[in-house]
Write an enzyme that holds these catalytic residues in place. Sequence first.
Site, PDB file in Angstrom:
ATOM      1  N   HIS A   1       7.178  21.548  -9.802  1.00  0.00           N
ATOM      2  CA  HIS A   1       5.920  20.842 -10.054  1.00  0.00           C
ATOM      3  C   HIS A   1       4.759  21.642  -9.491  1.00  0.00           C
ATOM      4  O   HIS A   1       4.809  22.134  -8.367  1.00  0.00           O
ATOM      5  CB  HIS A   1       5.920  19.456  -9.409  1.00  0.00           C
ATOM      6  CG  HIS A   1       4.602  18.754  -9.577  1.00  0.00           C
ATOM      7  ND1 HIS A   1       4.262  18.108 -10.754  1.00  0.00           N
ATOM      8  CD2 HIS A   1       3.530  18.622  -8.748  1.00  0.00           C
ATOM      9  CE1 HIS A   1       3.042  17.609 -10.632  1.00  0.00           C
ATOM     10  NE2 HIS A   1       2.571  17.908  -9.427  1.00  0.00           N
TER      11      HIS A   1
ATOM     12  N   ASP B   1       2.932   3.582 -10.853  1.00  0.00           N
ATOM     13  CA  ASP B   1       2.029   4.729 -10.683  1.00  0.00           C
ATOM     14  C   ASP B   1       0.982   4.759 -11.782  1.00  0.00           C
ATOM     15  O   ASP B   1      -0.166   5.133 -11.539  1.00  0.00           O
ATOM     16  CB  ASP B   1       2.821   6.032 -10.677  1.00  0.00           C
ATOM     17  CG  ASP B   1       1.901   7.244 -10.551  1.00  0.00           C
ATOM     18  OD1 ASP B   1       1.263   7.373  -9.484  1.00  0.00           O
ATOM     19  OD2 ASP B   1       1.798   8.028 -11.502  1.00  0.00           O
TER      20      ASP B   1
ATOM     21  N   ARG C   1      -7.111   4.625  -9.033  1.00  0.00           N
ATOM     22  CA  ARG C   1      -7.606   5.672  -8.132  1.00  0.00           C
ATOM     23  C   ARG C   1      -8.693   6.490  -8.804  1.00  0.00           C
ATOM     24  O   ARG C   1      -9.689   6.869  -8.191  1.00  0.00           O
ATOM     25  CB  ARG C   1      -6.450   6.583  -7.694  1.00  0.00           C
ATOM     26  CG  ARG C   1      -5.521   5.953  -6.666  1.00  0.00           C
ATOM     27  CD  ARG C   1      -4.248   6.749  -6.515  1.00  0.00           C
ATOM     28  NE  ARG C   1      -4.534   8.143  -6.198  1.00  0.00           N
ATOM     29  CZ  ARG C   1      -3.786   9.171  -6.615  1.00  0.00           C
ATOM     30  NH1 ARG C   1      -2.726   8.961  -7.363  1.00  0.00           N
ATOM     31  NH2 ARG C   1      -4.107  10.395  -6.278  1.00  0.00           N
TER      32      ARG C   1
ATOM     33  N   SER D   1       2.298   9.560  -5.669  1.00  0.00           N
ATOM     34  CA  SER D   1       2.181   9.609  -7.121  1.00  0.00           C
ATOM     35  C   SER D   1       3.047  10.719  -7.705  1.00  0.00           C
ATOM     36  O   SER D   1       3.836  10.501  -8.630  1.00  0.00           O
ATOM     37  CB  SER D   1       0.712   9.812  -7.511  1.00  0.00           C
ATOM     38  OG  SER D   1       0.570   9.952  -8.911  1.00  0.00           O
TER      39      SER D   1
ATOM     40  N   LYS E   1       7.202  10.202  -9.532  1.00  0.00           N
ATOM     41  CA  LYS E   1       7.529  10.615 -10.904  1.00  0.00           C
ATOM     42  C   LYS E   1       8.633  11.670 -10.915  1.00  0.00           C
ATOM     43  O   LYS E   1       9.531  11.640 -11.765  1.00  0.00           O
ATOM     44  CB  LYS E   1       6.276  11.158 -11.599  1.00  0.00           C
ATOM     45  CG  LYS E   1       5.229  10.083 -11.900  1.00  0.00           C
ATOM     46  CD  LYS E   1       4.158  10.589 -12.837  1.00  0.00           C
ATOM     47  CE  LYS E   1       3.163  11.509 -12.163  1.00  0.00           C
ATOM     48  NZ  LYS E   1       2.109  10.807 -11.439  1.00  0.00           N
TER      49      LYS E   1
END
Length: 451
Positions: free
Chosen positions: A82, A161, A168, A183, A187
């Site tokens: 990620h 989320d 947010r 967050s 995921k």
Amino acid sequence: MHAVDLIRKKRDGEELTREEIQFLAQGAANETIPEEQLAAWLMAAFLRGMSLAEVDALTGAMKFSGEVFDPSPLQRFAVDKHSTGGVGDKTSFLVAPIVAAAGLVVPMISGRALGHTGGTLDKLESIPGYRTQLSLKEMEQVLAKVGASIVGQTNHLVPADRVLYALRDQTATVESPFLICASIMSKKLAAGLNGLVLDVKTGSGAFLRRKEDALFLAALMVETGERAGTRTAALLTNMDQPLGRFAGNWVEVQEALDLLAGKRHPLNEDLRELSLILAGWMIFLGGAADTAAAGRNRAEQILVSGDAFKIFMQMVEAQEGDTAIFDKPEQFHRPRARKDFIADRSGYLAYVDCTLVGWAVQRLGAGRERAGEPVSAHAGLEMHVKLGDKVEAGKPLCTLFADYDGRLDEPEILLRLALIVADEPATAEPLIQEIITAENRKLYLETAHRP
């Protein structure tokens, strides 16, 4: 429980229990807690911060607020990468097939462009027919066949989320490292990962420009992953200029395909090297190499062999993409408007405001200002110089692509501010700045900047 009591508790700086945080996350997913109360709690958490136990509880509660993927039937180590977002960052297209060729499976759930950063899904959807919206069962079938699958988040994956992220964005609470961590990690962990490598950007093109802020977030995410039983490592990487030569949608896919096919260029050696390092860490965490360095070497062998190129093509075909366009890409990439951005003086490229470059790419049509907006497959830019390179007056610093001429004006203004030519070259920061692992994460959590 009552949401107002939990808002008050966090407002006063107290620590919420795991059960209280589960109540809030489930209320967000089920829409049983009003948005104004969720927004108030988010602001309290933003201002007061969260403990490690609270972040762990929020991550787990959001992960299990919807369906989760179980890779165990595949009987292979499931690992993913990620990135916290950057300009020209297309490492996923190299990393996923390389790691799959090493015998691991890569269930990669990716996102879309928002703000100044590009989106992996938008880039892949520039390939005609490519399906990013697969069910978890369909993703499992692609993984069983190919070893890698890059898809988008399903409607039933981490619904808490989706609600909290939107709030947010509307309530100026995006930048909290605690909320960012929960967050991202919820995921990723919902994909049932055995291992995860995080590419945390810092520098002028990152969401977290300050190194100390990025370090804390990286350590926090490693801590959260390890608490969840997922082998996790984070690399703090430089984003002071676009990664590789191109930034956009189709142009980034094409650049990655060139590297997979063995076509190298001096201006994308940074992209190639970062991809190999990230893949090396994934291979190491998956037990297919004794060290990260050995993993990087194996990744390069796979890349040079052409095996990763074959797997990328197989993934595109398995997700119904048209691979025929790769035979003659110049016939597909036909932006109607094209313009060179010219240097107005000689010297050296001394500074790049990479965020402004990202906004220029977005204004060309490659990104979006609001979720749901369409993007152009062909918009983007090609860089002709890197930081520190010599520049000649009248020569192009970059080339802009857009769907029509009217798209070119504002990006030119942004690039005039973003690309600074000076008499002396700047000293480039190293590509890899820090590495945070399970072994040293506690030290970074104690010493890094804690907002």
